[in-house]
Design a protein around this motif. Structure first.
Motif, PDB file in Angstrom:
ATOM      1  N   PRO A 126       3.810   8.620  -4.691  1.00  0.00           N
ATOM      2  CA  PRO A 126       2.658   9.400  -4.539  1.00  0.00           C
ATOM      3  C   PRO A 126       1.297   8.369  -4.463  1.00  0.00           C
ATOM      4  CG  PRO A 126       3.633   9.840  -6.599  1.00  0.00           C
ATOM      5  CD  PRO A 126       4.597   8.771  -6.011  1.00  0.00           C
ATOM      6  N   ARG A 127       1.400   7.460  -4.711  1.00  0.00           N
ATOM      7  CA  ARG A 127       0.105   6.328  -4.354  1.00  0.00           C
ATOM      8  C   ARG A 127      -0.069   6.475  -2.715  1.00  0.00           C
ATOM      9  NH1 ARG A 127      -0.940   1.166  -3.340  1.00  0.00           N
ATOM     10  NH2 ARG A 127      -2.705   0.366  -4.364  1.00  0.00           N
ATOM     11  N   GLN A 128       1.116   6.112  -2.231  1.00  0.00           N
ATOM     12  CA  GLN A 128       0.856   6.236  -0.619  1.00  0.00           C
ATOM     13  C   GLN A 128       0.618   7.525  -0.066  1.00  0.00           C
ATOM     14  OE1 GLN A 128       0.896   3.283   0.679  1.00  0.00           O
ATOM     15  NE2 GLN A 128       2.014   2.308  -0.888  1.00  0.00           N
ATOM     16  N   ARG A 129       0.815   8.673  -0.593  1.00  0.00           N
ATOM     17  CA  ARG A 129       0.665   9.947  -0.144  1.00  0.00           C
ATOM     18  C   ARG A 129      -1.144  10.011  -0.350  1.00  0.00           C
ATOM     19  NH1 ARG A 129       5.658  11.557  -1.821  1.00  0.00           N
ATOM     20  NH2 ARG A 129       4.646  12.373  -3.971  1.00  0.00           N
ATOM     21  N   ALA A 130      -1.333   9.565  -1.532  1.00  0.00           N
ATOM     22  CA  ALA A 130      -2.918   9.500  -1.968  1.00  0.00           C
ATOM     23  C   ALA A 130      -3.838   8.734  -1.006  1.00  0.00           C
ATOM     24  CB  ALA A 130      -3.207   9.166  -3.483  1.00  0.00           C
ATOM     25  N   VAL A 131      -3.073   7.467  -0.501  1.00  0.00           N
ATOM     26  CA  VAL A 131      -4.011   6.562   0.375  1.00  0.00           C
ATOM     27  C   VAL A 131      -3.887   7.426   1.842  1.00  0.00           C
ATOM     28  CG1 VAL A 131      -3.613   4.563   1.641  1.00  0.00           C
ATOM     29  CG2 VAL A 131      -3.372   4.537  -0.785  1.00  0.00           C
ATOM     30  N   HIS A 132      -2.900   8.130   2.036  1.00  0.00           N
ATOM     31  CA  HIS A 132      -2.905   8.838   3.580  1.00  0.00           C
ATOM     32  C   HIS A 132      -3.872   9.715   3.386  1.00  0.00           C
ATOM     33  CE1 HIS A 132      -0.617  10.626   6.765  1.00  0.00           C
ATOM     34  NE2 HIS A 132      -1.539   9.821   7.247  1.00  0.00           N
ATOM     35  N   ALA A 133      -4.072  10.738   2.387  1.00  0.00           N
ATOM     36  CA  ALA A 133      -4.930  11.707   2.100  1.00  0.00           C
ATOM     37  C   ALA A 133      -6.422  11.192   2.213  1.00  0.00           C
ATOM     38  CB  ALA A 133      -4.470  12.283   0.794  1.00  0.00           C
TER      39      ALA A 133
END
Length: 386
Positions: A126-133
């Motif tokens: 989820p952290r990587q998705r948050a970074v991308h967002a």
């Protein structure tokens, strides 16, 4: 083999330096790799399958931000020979598993050819998705692959003190490690494009000067509070105290195919930390380096690499990049000698100066037919050579 003076003088700054400690610091290396399809030579999103095949992810073999990347992390090593052996075992495991999956392991710092489709982030993170967002197109640069050297054991005060004195030498490390002249099918005009593309992150780039560990933590929290980092682990400065280990992490280098090159950067990193802590303990003044000149020297190192011109980070004057690398060896020669690493480091630098940097070798591979797939094939073959 070149020989480098072990007299207690910092030749670049023209100041005496104190005797180095005889207590050796430990070494560790993290390396990131790309997985590529051996037919199209584009990044292959097979990292989850590869890690499953090697019984991971675990403390030694891990995933990275995207499905095209895997990472190794060596155990703590006491010296160069031990570190080289650990790197060889871990690289061999990854390369063999990649072959079994029908892909190749590539020690390339950026994708020479881009993915066939949209960026594929690592699943279950989820952290990587948050970074991308939050950061949008900056996430494209997550596909870059670096080599991170850990030197320890240090408490945070020691790590910050060492980073303050190592800052001037980061451009020399960038030039020695440059291995990213091509990106997404184009010549970038730089030897180390990863340095420039990664510097777009607001939490990346040259490490600021800090009064102490408390000052460092305040700066990290400012990044988080400003939205420039989603958490304290997202500090991407060239030098940083590790949040996971009692080490200073030296993050500036591109990954490259040669394990000997990894060992060179590790022993240079240890010698830099040893020399810096000795100067700090003696109360010597900090190197007279301005942020403006350091930023320019860092860019010039990424642009020209080892074959071109560098900027002296102490004065801003131009000099051959090869000479800057030699000055680095001279500055840390006492620490290298104390660790038994001077001949190893001098021979490794000589080899780079004679054969050319990895950026120059990539360009030579491309020049044969002007075909980017030749560059990737060359990198894959050299990565497996160990």
């Amino acid at each position: 083999m070149n020989t480098y003076s072990t007299t207690q003088t910092d030749s670049a700054a023209g100041r005496p330096v104190p005797p180095v400690s005889t207590e050796l610091l430990t070494l560790g290396v993290e390396e990131e790799f790309l997985l590529v399809d051996p037919v199209t030579w584009r990044p292959a999103p097979l990292a989850p399958q590869l890690l499953a095949a090697v019984g991971g992810p675990g403390p030694r073999l891990q995933g990275e931000a995207t499905r095209y990347q895997v990472e190794l992390a060596t155990p703590v090593a006491a010296g160069a020979a031990e570190l080289r052996a650990e790197l060889g075992k871990l690289r061999s495991t990854l390369a063999a598993a990649a072959r079994e999956l029908g892909c190749r392991l590539v020690a390339g710092a950026v994708p020479v050819l881009g993915p066939a489709g949209p960026l594929e982030l690592s699943t279950g993170l989820p952290r990587q998705r948050a970074v991308h967002a939050h950061f949008g197109e900056l996430a494209q640069t997550l596909v870059g692959c670096g080599r991170h050297v850990h030197v320890g054991s240090l408490d945070k005060e020691q790590a910050v003190a060492a980073a303050n004195r190592i800052r001037p030498w980061v451009p020399a490390l960038i030039a020695l490690a440059a291995n990213s002249p091509y990106a997404y099918g184009r010549d970038t005009g730089h030897a180390g494009w990863r340095t420039l593309s990664w510097s777009g992150w607001p939490s990346a780039g040259p490490t600021p000067l800090f009064a102490d560990a408390t000052d460092y933590e305040r700066a990290v929290m400012r990044l988080v509070d400003a939205g420039a980092a989603i958490d304290a682990n997202m500090v991407y400065w060239d030098l940083r105290p590790s949040r996971a280990w009692p080490t200073l992490e030296i993050r500036a280098a591109d990954v490259s195919p040669d394990t000997g090159h990894a060992v060179l950067l590790a022993v240079l990193g240890r010698a830099l930390v040893t020399t810096a802590l000795s100067a700090h303990d003696e109360g010597l003044p900090l190197p007279p380096v301005t942020d403006e000149v350091l930023r320019l020297a860092r860019w010039r190192a990424a642009h020209d690499g080892l074959e071109g011109t560098a900027l002296d980070p102490f004065t801003g004057a131009e000099l051959p990049a090869a000479r800057l690398a030699e000055r680095l060896l001279e500055a840390v020669a006492p620490a290298l000698t104390a660790a038994g690493d001077l001949d190893l480091a001098a021979d490794a630098v000589d080899e780079l100066l004679c054969r050319g940097s990895w950026a120059a070798r990539q360009r030579k591979a491309f020049a044969r037919r002007e075909d980017m797939t030749d560059v990737l094939r060359f990198l894959a073959d050299e990565t497996e050579r160990l």
